[in-house]
Design a protein around this motif. Structure first.
Motif, PDB file in Angstrom:
ATOM      1  N   MET A 157       0.824  -1.201   0.000  1.00 18.75           N
ATOM      2  CA  MET A 157       0.000   0.000   0.000  1.00 18.75           C
ATOM      3  C   MET A 157       0.863   1.258   0.000  1.00 18.75           C
ATOM      4  O   MET A 157       0.611   2.176  -0.744  1.00 18.75           O
ATOM      5  CB  MET A 157      -0.943  -0.023   1.211  1.00 18.75           C
ATOM      6  CG  MET A 157      -1.662   1.266   1.495  1.00 18.75           C
ATOM      7  SD  MET A 157      -2.932   1.573   0.280  1.00 18.75           S
ATOM      8  CE  MET A 157      -3.843   2.839   1.068  1.00 18.75           C
ATOM      9  N   SER A 158       1.893   1.281   0.807  1.00 17.18           N
ATOM     10  CA  SER A 158       2.677   2.513   0.901  1.00 17.18           C
ATOM     11  C   SER A 158       3.417   2.801  -0.397  1.00 17.18           C
ATOM     12  O   SER A 158       3.569   3.956  -0.776  1.00 17.18           O
ATOM     13  CB  SER A 158       3.631   2.466   2.090  1.00 17.18           C
ATOM     14  OG  SER A 158       4.643   1.509   1.887  1.00 17.18           O
TER      15      SER A 158
ATOM     16  N   ASP B 295      -3.301   8.647   2.623  1.00 18.29           N
ATOM     17  CA  ASP B 295      -3.120   7.193   2.492  1.00 18.29           C
ATOM     18  C   ASP B 295      -1.707   6.793   2.892  1.00 18.29           C
ATOM     19  O   ASP B 295      -1.498   5.799   3.600  1.00 18.29           O
ATOM     20  CB  ASP B 295      -3.396   6.723   1.063  1.00 18.29           C
ATOM     21  CG  ASP B 295      -4.862   6.805   0.673  1.00 18.29           C
ATOM     22  OD1 ASP B 295      -5.717   6.954   1.572  1.00 18.29           O
ATOM     23  OD2 ASP B 295      -5.141   6.729  -0.547  1.00 18.29           O
ATOM     24  N   LEU B 296      -0.734   7.557   2.437  1.00 19.85           N
ATOM     25  CA  LEU B 296       0.660   7.263   2.771  1.00 19.85           C
ATOM     26  C   LEU B 296       0.907   7.452   4.266  1.00 19.85           C
ATOM     27  O   LEU B 296       1.611   6.644   4.896  1.00 19.85           O
ATOM     28  CB  LEU B 296       1.597   8.154   1.956  1.00 19.85           C
ATOM     29  CG  LEU B 296       3.085   7.855   2.070  1.00 19.85           C
ATOM     30  CD1 LEU B 296       3.390   6.418   1.641  1.00 19.85           C
ATOM     31  CD2 LEU B 296       3.888   8.836   1.223  1.00 19.85           C
TER      32      LEU B 296
ATOM     33  N   TRP C  58       2.251   4.571   6.769  1.00 24.88           N
ATOM     34  CA  TRP C  58       3.481   4.752   7.522  1.00 24.88           C
ATOM     35  C   TRP C  58       3.239   4.992   9.005  1.00 24.88           C
ATOM     36  O   TRP C  58       4.184   5.084   9.789  1.00 24.88           O
ATOM     37  CB  TRP C  58       4.295   5.905   6.944  1.00 24.88           C
ATOM     38  CG  TRP C  58       4.986   5.560   5.655  1.00 24.88           C
ATOM     39  CD1 TRP C  58       5.029   4.342   5.038  1.00 24.88           C
ATOM     40  CD2 TRP C  58       5.746   6.449   4.842  1.00 24.88           C
ATOM     41  NE1 TRP C  58       5.763   4.419   3.891  1.00 24.88           N
ATOM     42  CE2 TRP C  58       6.232   5.707   3.736  1.00 24.88           C
ATOM     43  CE3 TRP C  58       6.073   7.793   4.924  1.00 24.88           C
ATOM     44  CZ2 TRP C  58       7.005   6.258   2.735  1.00 24.88           C
ATOM     45  CZ3 TRP C  58       6.852   8.351   3.912  1.00 24.88           C
ATOM     46  CH2 TRP C  58       7.323   7.583   2.840  1.00 24.88           C
ATOM     47  N   GLY C  59       1.964   5.155   9.384  1.00 29.19           N
ATOM     48  CA  GLY C  59       1.633   5.341  10.793  1.00 29.19           C
ATOM     49  C   GLY C  59       2.071   6.688  11.349  1.00 29.19           C
ATOM     50  O   GLY C  59       2.462   6.784  12.513  1.00 29.19           O
ATOM     51  N   VAL C  60       1.984   7.720  10.515  1.00 26.81           N
ATOM     52  CA  VAL C  60       2.337   9.067  10.978  1.00 26.81           C
ATOM     53  C   VAL C  60       1.169  10.013  10.704  1.00 26.81           C
ATOM     54  O   VAL C  60       0.375   9.779   9.787  1.00 26.81           O
ATOM     55  CB  VAL C  60       3.612   9.598  10.273  1.00 26.81           C
ATOM     56  CG1 VAL C  60       4.816   8.734  10.574  1.00 26.81           C
ATOM     57  CG2 VAL C  60       3.413   9.719   8.778  1.00 26.81           C
ATOM     58  N   PRO C  61       1.060  11.087  11.480  1.00 27.86           N
ATOM     59  CA  PRO C  61       0.015  12.074  11.176  1.00 27.86           C
ATOM     60  C   PRO C  61       0.275  12.708   9.816  1.00 27.86           C
ATOM     61  O   PRO C  61       1.427  12.953   9.445  1.00 27.86           O
ATOM     62  CB  PRO C  61       0.164  13.114  12.295  1.00 27.86           C
ATOM     63  CG  PRO C  61       0.932  12.435  13.378  1.00 27.86           C
ATOM     64  CD  PRO C  61       1.797  11.421  12.692  1.00 27.86           C
ATOM     65  N   VAL C  62      -0.776  12.985   9.091  1.00 27.76           N
ATOM     66  CA  VAL C  62      -0.644  13.537   7.747  1.00 27.76           C
ATOM     67  C   VAL C  62       0.113  14.861   7.771  1.00 27.76           C
ATOM     68  O   VAL C  62       0.873  15.168   6.847  1.00 27.76           O
ATOM     69  CB  VAL C  62      -2.019  13.660   7.045  1.00 27.76           C
ATOM     70  CG1 VAL C  62      -2.864  14.771   7.638  1.00 27.76           C
ATOM     71  CG2 VAL C  62      -1.854  13.848   5.547  1.00 27.76           C
ATOM     72  N   ALA C  63      -0.032  15.646   8.817  1.00 25.67           N
ATOM     73  CA  ALA C  63       0.665  16.927   8.918  1.00 25.67           C
ATOM     74  C   ALA C  63       2.181  16.756   9.007  1.00 25.67           C
ATOM     75  O   ALA C  63       2.934  17.665   8.672  1.00 25.67           O
ATOM     76  CB  ALA C  63       0.161  17.705  10.129  1.00 25.67           C
TER      77      ALA C  63
ATOM     78  N   ALA D  20      10.220  14.027   5.633  1.00 27.23           N
ATOM     79  CA  ALA D  20       9.769  12.727   6.158  1.00 27.23           C
ATOM     80  C   ALA D  20       9.751  11.672   5.052  1.00 27.23           C
ATOM     81  O   ALA D  20      10.116  10.517   5.283  1.00 27.23           O
ATOM     82  CB  ALA D  20       8.387  12.864   6.795  1.00 27.23           C
ATOM     83  N   ILE D  21       9.342  12.092   3.870  1.00 30.14           N
ATOM     84  CA  ILE D  21       9.335  11.159   2.741  1.00 30.14           C
ATOM     85  C   ILE D  21      10.765  10.760   2.399  1.00 30.14           C
ATOM     86  O   ILE D  21      11.055   9.583   2.149  1.00 30.14           O
ATOM     87  CB  ILE D  21       8.612  11.785   1.516  1.00 30.14           C
ATOM     88  CG1 ILE D  21       7.110  11.900   1.822  1.00 30.14           C
ATOM     89  CG2 ILE D  21       8.847  10.976   0.251  1.00 30.14           C
ATOM     90  CD1 ILE D  21       6.326  12.692   0.805  1.00 30.14           C
TER      91      ILE D  21
END
Length: 148
Positions: free
Chosen positions: A1-2, A69-70, A74-79, A85-86
């Protein structure tokens, strides 16, 4: 998915860059049309710009959804899902594409802002001329040189 979400996010970012390239090119054409007082060209360019702005809104929504979705994958807040981070999690090729797109987008937005400011200045000057002309007419001044 990621991996799929990251690929989609990268694709959307690159598509946004292309859209802003086109908007920037149109802004240049509009600036020239305004200088030439080519009203028909300005109207056509405005229609194209409006369509691109709508498309840009859709792209931004899709980009945010891919980013969300990413973030979930990845289990991180979208903000917190920034380019940095990417870069910490993605492969080097994806990171390079994202950084290149991000840098170009920043440059395009700055150029677009400058061009739009110049267009606004041209329009303001034209409106001031119309205002002075109408003021002269309202004051009863003869605006036509009849000595021809």
């Amino acid at each position: 998915m990621s991996a799929a979400a990251l690929t989609e996010l990268t694709r959307l970012l690159e598509e946004q860059v292309q859209l802003y390239r086109t908007l920037n090119e149109l802004a240049g054409r509009k600036e020239e049309a305004l200088r030439l007082a080519d009203v028909e060209a300005v109207e056509q360019i405005n229609k194209l710009e409006q369509a691109l702005v709508v498309k840009g809104g859709r792209l931004e929504k899709q980009r945010y959804e891919a980013q969300a979705d990413l973030a979930v994958a990845w289990g991180v807040p979208v903000a917190e899902l920034t380019l940095r981070a990417i870069a910490e999690r993605a492969d080097w090729a994806t990171v390079a594409r994202c950084r290149a797109a991000g840098a170009e987008l920043g440059k395009l937005l700055a150029e677009l802002e400058e061009r739009n400011a110049r267009c606004a200045s041209i329009i303001a000057g034209a409106l001031e001329l119309v205002k002075r002309t109408l003021g002269g007419v309202a004051a009863g001044k003869n605006l036509v040189d009849r000595r021809v």
